[in-house]
Design a protein around this motif. Sequence first.
Motif, short mmCIF file in Angstrom:
data_model
loop_
_atom_site.label_atom_id
_atom_site.label_comp_id
_atom_site.label_asym_id
_atom_site.label_seq_id
_atom_site.Cartn_x
_atom_site.Cartn_y
_atom_site.Cartn_z
N MET A 1 42.88 53.57 50.77
CA MET A 1 44.33 53.47 50.77
C MET A 1 44.75 52.03 51.05
SD MET A 1 46.93 55.88 52.87
CE MET A 1 47.92 54.97 54.00
N GLU A 2 45.72 51.54 50.32
CA GLU A 2 46.19 50.17 50.48
C GLU A 2 47.09 50.06 51.70
OE1 GLU A 2 48.96 47.18 47.93
OE2 GLU A 2 47.39 48.23 46.82
N SER A 3 46.93 48.95 52.42
CA SER A 3 47.76 48.71 53.61
C SER A 3 49.19 48.44 53.22
CB SER A 3 47.22 47.50 54.38
OG SER A 3 45.94 47.75 54.85
N PRO A 4 50.16 48.90 54.04
CA PRO A 4 51.57 48.58 53.77
C PRO A 4 51.79 47.06 53.81
CG PRO A 4 51.36 50.19 55.56
CD PRO A 4 49.99 49.72 55.22
N LYS A 5 52.70 46.60 52.96
CA LYS A 5 53.01 45.17 52.89
C LYS A 5 54.44 44.94 53.38
CE LYS A 5 49.79 44.13 49.28
NZ LYS A 5 49.44 44.74 48.04
N GLN A 6 54.60 43.82 54.13
CA GLN A 6 55.91 43.46 54.67
C GLN A 6 56.16 41.97 54.48
OE1 GLN A 6 54.95 44.82 58.78
NE2 GLN A 6 56.95 45.81 58.65
N ASP A 83 46.38 47.34 60.23
CA ASP A 83 47.21 48.42 59.69
C ASP A 83 48.25 47.98 58.66
OD1 ASP A 83 48.69 46.96 61.52
OD2 ASP A 83 49.71 48.71 62.35
N ARG A 84 48.30 46.66 58.34
CA ARG A 84 49.32 46.17 57.41
C ARG A 84 49.00 44.75 56.98
NH1 ARG A 84 53.93 43.85 61.15
NH2 ARG A 84 52.67 43.49 62.99
N VAL A 85 49.70 44.31 55.96
CA VAL A 85 49.61 42.93 55.48
C VAL A 85 51.02 42.35 55.56
CG1 VAL A 85 49.08 41.44 53.52
CG2 VAL A 85 47.71 43.51 53.92
N VAL A 86 51.16 41.18 56.20
CA VAL A 86 52.48 40.58 56.40
C VAL A 86 52.50 39.17 55.83
CG1 VAL A 86 54.23 39.87 58.08
CG2 VAL A 86 52.82 41.91 58.52
#
Length: 146
Positions: A1-6, A83-86
């Motif tokens: 699963m791809e990490s959420p991006k912000q 848990d994410r990419v920012v």
Amino acid sequence: MESPKQILPSVAAAIFNEQGEILLQKRKDVNQWCVISGHVEFGETVQEAILREIREEANVAAEIVRFIGIYSTPGSSTYVYHDRVVQYVTSYFEVRLLEPLALHFSNSETQELKFFSVDTIPADMALINPHWLSDALNRNGSVFIR
């Protein structure tokens, strides 16, 4: 699963002493040196955010000298967390301290504070735009968009 991006707004400060040395913070979260930086919180301006970050991370009051530029290049502004990419869009300021700095200060974010001559900047810097130092040293009135 791809990490959420912000995409998030952030701030950073170039702080020089009278000898022309730049203040760096050894961050506890990554155990690396970096300029003092942080997130913009809801309801505050970028100017308020950088002064708050300096108060939190160095325990001193400061004032903004000038706006250096805005930094959003994905390669030097993107952090991959567990848990994410920012991607951060960072407003970068030159700031002057209004009171003496206690170099022994540490807290939950700051492991160490130290002034470095521009010739002795540590190699183990946290991810930062490659132009951060040259832009801060450039005093011709330019504002940089990187």
